[in-house]
Enzyme design. Structure first.
Site, short mmCIF file in Angstrom:
data_model
loop_
_atom_site.label_atom_id
_atom_site.label_comp_id
_atom_site.label_asym_id
_atom_site.label_seq_id
_atom_site.Cartn_x
_atom_site.Cartn_y
_atom_site.Cartn_z
N GLN A 59 -9.95 3.14 -0.78
CA GLN A 59 -9.05 3.85 0.14
C GLN A 59 -7.67 4.04 -0.49
O GLN A 59 -6.98 3.06 -0.77
CB GLN A 59 -8.90 3.01 1.42
CG GLN A 59 -7.93 3.59 2.44
CD GLN A 59 -7.62 2.60 3.56
OE1 GLN A 59 -7.76 1.39 3.38
NE2 GLN A 59 -7.21 3.10 4.70
N GLU A 105 -10.86 1.36 10.87
CA GLU A 105 -10.52 0.29 9.92
C GLU A 105 -10.22 -1.00 10.69
O GLU A 105 -10.68 -2.07 10.34
CB GLU A 105 -9.30 0.71 9.09
CG GLU A 105 -8.90 -0.33 8.06
CD GLU A 105 -7.74 0.11 7.18
OE1 GLU A 105 -7.10 1.14 7.48
OE2 GLU A 105 -7.46 -0.59 6.20
N GLU A 110 2.87 -6.84 12.48
CA GLU A 110 4.09 -6.39 13.16
C GLU A 110 3.92 -4.93 13.60
O GLU A 110 4.29 -4.55 14.72
CB GLU A 110 5.31 -6.50 12.22
CG GLU A 110 5.75 -7.93 11.91
CD GLU A 110 4.90 -8.60 10.84
OE1 GLU A 110 4.07 -7.91 10.20
OE2 GLU A 110 5.04 -9.82 10.64
C1 LIG Z 1 -4.89 -7.56 0.22
C2 LIG Z 1 -4.45 -6.18 0.59
C3 LIG Z 1 -5.35 -5.14 0.49
C4 LIG Z 1 -4.96 -3.83 0.79
N1 LIG Z 1 -5.87 -2.81 0.61
C5 LIG Z 1 -5.45 -1.53 0.77
C6 LIG Z 1 -6.32 -0.44 0.43
O1 LIG Z 1 -7.47 -0.63 0.03
N2 LIG Z 1 -5.84 0.82 0.57
C7 LIG Z 1 -4.57 1.09 1.01
O2 LIG Z 1 -4.23 2.25 1.14
N3 LIG Z 1 -3.72 0.08 1.32
C8 LIG Z 1 -4.13 -1.21 1.20
N4 LIG Z 1 -3.26 -2.26 1.49
C9 LIG Z 1 -1.88 -1.94 1.84
C10 LIG Z 1 -1.49 -2.30 3.24
O3 LIG Z 1 -1.99 -1.36 4.17
C11 LIG Z 1 0.05 -2.39 3.27
O4 LIG Z 1 0.41 -3.49 2.46
C12 LIG Z 1 0.60 -2.56 4.64
O5 LIG Z 1 0.42 -1.38 5.39
C13 LIG Z 1 2.10 -2.93 4.61
O6 LIG Z 1 2.79 -2.01 3.84
P1 LIG Z 1 3.78 -2.49 2.65
O7 LIG Z 1 3.04 -3.44 1.80
O8 LIG Z 1 4.37 -1.28 2.04
O9 LIG Z 1 4.92 -3.34 3.38
P2 LIG Z 1 6.17 -2.76 4.18
O10 LIG Z 1 5.75 -1.59 4.99
O11 LIG Z 1 7.30 -2.57 3.23
O12 LIG Z 1 6.49 -3.94 5.16
C14 LIG Z 1 7.17 -5.14 4.74
C15 LIG Z 1 7.35 -6.03 5.96
O13 LIG Z 1 8.17 -5.36 6.94
C16 LIG Z 1 7.47 -5.29 8.19
N5 LIG Z 1 7.77 -4.00 8.82
C17 LIG Z 1 7.78 -2.78 8.22
N6 LIG Z 1 8.08 -1.81 9.12
C18 LIG Z 1 8.27 -2.43 10.31
C19 LIG Z 1 8.58 -1.98 11.63
N7 LIG Z 1 8.76 -0.68 11.89
N8 LIG Z 1 8.67 -2.90 12.63
C20 LIG Z 1 8.46 -4.22 12.38
N9 LIG Z 1 8.18 -4.72 11.13
C21 LIG Z 1 8.07 -3.84 10.13
C22 LIG Z 1 6.01 -5.38 7.84
O14 LIG Z 1 5.25 -5.88 8.92
C23 LIG Z 1 6.03 -6.34 6.67
O15 LIG Z 1 6.06 -7.67 7.14
C24 LIG Z 1 -3.64 -3.57 1.23
C25 LIG Z 1 -2.75 -4.64 1.36
C26 LIG Z 1 -3.13 -5.92 1.04
C27 LIG Z 1 -2.13 -7.04 1.15
#
Ligand SMILES: Cc1cc2nc3c(=O)[nH]c(=O)nc-3n(C[C@H](O)[C@H](O)[C@H](O)COP(=O)(O)OP(=O)(O)OC[C@H]3O[C@@H](n4cnc5c(N)ncnc54)[C@H](O)[C@@H]3O)c2cc1C
Length: 392
Positions: free
Chosen positions: A126, A245, A379
């Site tokens: 994905q 998902e 969150e």
């Molecule tokens: C093990 C693993 C597997 C994954 N596999 C896939 C995959 O196969 N394909 C894919 O596309 N993605 C994948 N992901 C990505 C995953 O969907 C994202 O990590 C997730 O959506 C969070 O985005 P970010 O890492 O950019 O963190 P950020 O969006 O930068 O968030 C950082 C922190 O801020 C908090 N936060 C951000 N915005 C808000 C808000 N508006 N209100 C409150 N809190 C907030 C978040 O909850 C988090 O704690 C994977 C992630 C992990 C850890």
């Protein structure tokens, strides 16, 4: 409401249980129980065993290989797999790309991709998240520029689970950067991972395992026929897919099995001359998580009933994601607490006995931290529920 299984459902459960016990390869089961990494071969072996039996995609339409089970039977099947320590079926093809193709795909796309997904011929991943575009997915920057009968894709995805195994990736790309509303101008493309210009770079997680990757696209040519739904309408596809998902993140059967193991471990691990199970604070936490798991199970049945009524999963599925993943993490914490100093990270082991199991617990504890982040962080799920219930 009657929460007991009918005699027919009980008979179905017994059949499923017996079949799983007879057909799950012992080495794969051993790895699951001991929280060891599964290879691509392990995952595909189990996928193909289920495909041969006709049980790999119960929720698909019957003409494509679905089982026509009732929601309760589907739930029983899920739960029994968790109990039996079956590996999770990789969801990207079966439960994410396939529902999208059923809903938005052309006949040619369905015929081309669905049978291969069913048989496990193609391994999918994905491509949604990008650096800086995770929770704020609509800010994604990977560009797709139309050039004749191709799109030319340039950009980067991150956290792409199993990209190193994948034959195909479904991707959100920006086809029209000029749109004022960021959700517009995004499209949904199916991309062959063997295309020239794709580079996959591993990300090693804190348990030392390799599940996720960075994926780079450098002028990758993608045939226009691989566009799903209309150009610029990818956000609608993305949102539809995210509901599916989250449906898969509850892992109730697995948590029930782990809770049972936890009770057994706590009954034999001693602290101050008594089993840790006799410690009132430990018992209190254990009882709480057991009650939460029962509540989650009932909530899950309600969602399945909605699906039976033809309603696709909506924002309320976020509840399952939050509770299911919190329970998984709590069980891993209690497991660490129960075995105390025996849960040492990366302790060398040479057999598959109790010691081997305890030695994997620290790695499992580290690994399962991811559950409250992937599939949209908890969150963000809380924000979704707030919007749904408060109308914010
Ligand atoms: C093990 C693993 C597997 C994954 N596999 C896939 C995959 O196969 N394909 C894919 O596309 N993605 C994948 N992901 C990505 C995953 O969907 C994202 O990590 C997730 O959506 C969070 O985005 P970010 O890492 O950019 O963190 P950020 O969006 O930068 O968030 C950082 C922190 O801020 C908090 N936060 C951000 N915005 C808000 C808000 N508006 N209100 C409150 N809190 C907030 C978040 O909850 C988090 O704690 C994977 C992630 C992990 C850890």
């Amino acid at each position: 409401m009657d929460l007991n299984y009918s005699p027919e459902e009980t008979a179905f459960r017994d059949d499923v249980r017996a079949w799983l016990a007879a057909n799950l390869p012992a080495d794969v089961r051993g790895k699951m129980i001991n929280y060891e990494a599964l290879s691509k071969d392990d995952l595909l072996r189990w996928h193909r065993i289920l495909a041969d039996k006709g049980w790999v995609a119960p929720e698909w339409p019957v003409e494509w290989g679905g089982t026509q089970w009732t929601v309760v039977e589907r739930y029983i099947f899920e739960e029994e797999q968790g109990y039996a320590a079956c590996p999770p079926l990789v969801p990207f093809g079966l439960r994410m790309c396939a529902p999208v193709l059923f809903r938005f795909g052309t006949e040619a796309q369905k015929k081309r991709f669905l049978p291969r997904i069913f048989r496990g011929d193609d391994f999918w991943c994905q491509g949604y998240s990008e650096p800086g575009s995770g929770s704020d997915l609509a800010s994604l920057k990977t560009r797709a520029v139309r050039d004749g009968d191709h799109y030319v894709v340039t950009g980067q995805k991150i956290w792409t689970t199993m990209a190193h195994h994948a034959d195909w990736i479904f991707c959100l790309v920006r086809t029209d950067p000029g749109r004022e509303k960021r959700q517009e101008g995004i499209s949904f493309l199916l991309i062959d991972m063997r295309s020239p210009g794709i580079t996959v770079r591993p990300i090693i997680l804190m348990d030392g395992g390799h599940d996720v990757n960075e994926v780079f696209f450098d002028e990758v040519r993608v045939p226009v026929e691989n566009l799903v739904h209309e150009e610029g309408k990818g956000w609608a596809v993305a949102k539809y897919l995210l509901g599916y998902e989250r449906m898969g993140t509850g892992r109730i059967g697995q948590s029930k099995r782990e809770l049972q193991t936890l009770k057994e471990v706590a009954a034999r691990q001693m602290k101050d001359g008594r089993p840790i199970m006799d410690d009132p604070r430990f018992r209190d936490r254990l009882t709480r998580v057991e009650v939460e798991l029962m509540a989650l199970e009932i909530t899950n049945l309600r969602f399945l009933d909605q699906l039976r009524g033809g309603r696709p999963p909506g924002a309320d599925v976020s509840l399952l994601k939050i509770k299911g993943t919190e329970i998984q993490q709590t069980i891993s914490e209690l497991m660490m607490q129960a075995v105390g100093p025996f849960a040492q990270a990366f302790r060398p082991v040479d057999n598959m006995d109790f010691d081997h199991f305890t030695a994997r617990l620290a790695a499992r504890y580290c690994n399962i931290r991811k559950a409250t982040i992937y599939a949209g962080s908890n969150e963000i799920q809380r924000n979704i529920i707030a919007k749904l219930t408060l109308g914010l």
